[in-house]
Design an enzyme around this catalytic site. Structure first.
Site, PDB file in Angstrom:
ATOM      1  N   HIS A 102     -10.641  -5.183   8.440  1.00 49.20           N
ATOM      2  CA  HIS A 102     -11.464  -5.141   7.015  1.00 49.20           C
ATOM      3  C   HIS A 102     -12.436  -4.412   7.433  1.00 49.20           C
ATOM      4  CE1 HIS A 102      -8.936  -8.490   6.002  1.00 49.20           C
ATOM      5  NE2 HIS A 102      -9.389  -8.547   4.731  1.00 49.20           N
ATOM      6  N   GLU A 109       0.824  -1.187   0.040  1.00 48.90           N
ATOM      7  CA  GLU A 109       0.141  -0.049  -0.089  1.00 48.90           C
ATOM      8  C   GLU A 109       0.962   1.365  -0.028  1.00 48.90           C
ATOM      9  OE1 GLU A 109      -2.481  -3.145   0.887  1.00 48.90           O
ATOM     10  OE2 GLU A 109      -0.627  -2.490   1.941  1.00 48.90           O
TER      11      GLU A 109
END
Length: 322
Positions: A129, A60
């Site tokens: 998540h 990321e």
């Protein structure tokens, strides 16, 4: 003309339309190409734009950092981070580079990167998540934070984000991806960033809610014996304080609903601004209905963590009855 779409379909349609409209728009991220994205929001775009859709490595920080370079070189990168919690790994690039490029270069460069990322709970996903960190991103000067609450908003706000000259974190509520259908304009549909909307008008109390919490709030008001006005900020930063303030001045009461933890959640910022701009109009202390100050729990306790219609209705009653 309009089409009946779910949020994930509206996002995909908007990405395709913006790529067709502007050749500088490029799409990349983990599994966005061949697999079509973890939620299939980019399914088919690789075939349509084979030289402008790329699968990235699992990193990321590199995804965001590459976007800074692409943006500085004149492109309009749209990066997908599979889940919002994974964006923490790229936070340094957002805070130290993307958000500062314009000021650092004294206006010589802009950074028109859009970071798309699913966020929030309600789909029984794994740990890391289901978090809601909009207040953290909003704390970074130069970074815009946008959250749609419906398919039509998904299209209008995403188009505005991609066209914006500055970096945008575009947070898509996972709970709404396939749970809500709505008529979405087929033609060019842009919702300006920084403009809230009154989702439902009322006179007794103002409720401010966004993302999937807006839909729960609209359901909750049916169980309350009060005339409730519901304000949807749509853009967390820049925040449309004027619309919220004018609503509170009219009703005299306010409730803020969000699924992030209460402490330092964005509801605290909204309450602070209300007390600064509408204090003498308040007839009761502002209320907050939020997630709890714990990590988002796993499946068996997730529903208890998220504000539901019962908790939201109780918060509204407290504000009205005080």
């Amino acid at each position: 003309m309009a089409s009946d779409l779910r949020l994930v379909e509206a996002v995909k349609a908007t990405l395709g339309e913006e790529m067709a409209r502007d050749e500088s728009v490029v799409l990349y991220g983990e599994d966005v190409g061949v697999a079509g994205g973890v939620f299939r929001a980019t399914d088919g775009l690789l075939d349509e734009f084979p030289n402008r859709v790329y699968d990235s490595p699992l990193g990321e920080s590199g995804i965001v950092g590459a976007g800074v370079g692409l943006a500085a070189a004149g492109m309009r990168p749209v990066a997908e981070i599979q889940f919002q919690s994974f964006l923490y790994q790229g936070f340094a690039q957002l805070q130290q580079h993307a958000s500062r490029l314009r000021s650092r270069s004294r206006g010589g460069f802009s950074c028109p990167i859009t970071i798309r990322t699913p966020y929030g709970g309600g789909i029984h996903a794994l740990e890391h998540h289901s978090e809601s960190f909009e207040s953290g991103f909003a704390h970074v000067p130069g970074l815009k934070v946008v959250i749609p609450s419906s398919p039509a908003e998904g299209k209008g706000l995403l188009a505005a984000s991609i066209r914006d000259p500055d970096p945008v974190v575009f947070m898509e509520p996972t709970r709404l991806y396939r749970s809500l259908r709505e008529s979405v304009p087929d033609d060019d549909h842009v919702i300006p960033l920084g403009e809230a909307t009154v989702a439902e008008e009322g006179a007794d109390v103002t409720v401010v809610a966004w993302g999937s919490m807006l839909q729960r709030t609209l359901s909750a008001v049916d169980d309350v014996d009060a005339d409730v006005e519901v304000v949807n900020p749509r853009t967390i930063y820049p925040l449309d304080t004027d619309t919220i303030t004018e609503s509170v001045k009219k009703t005299g009461r306010c409730v803020v609903v969000h699924e992030a933890p209460e402490t330092a959640g964005f509801g605290a910022e909204i309450v602070s601004r209300i007390t600064e701009t509408a204090f003498y109009h308040l007839e009761a202390p502002p209320e907050r209905v939020t997630g709890y100050d714990v990590p988002v729990p796993m499946f068996a306790r997730e529903d208890a963590y998220l504000p539901d219609e019962k908790r939201i209705a109780a918060g509204i009653r407290r504000a009205v009855e005080t």
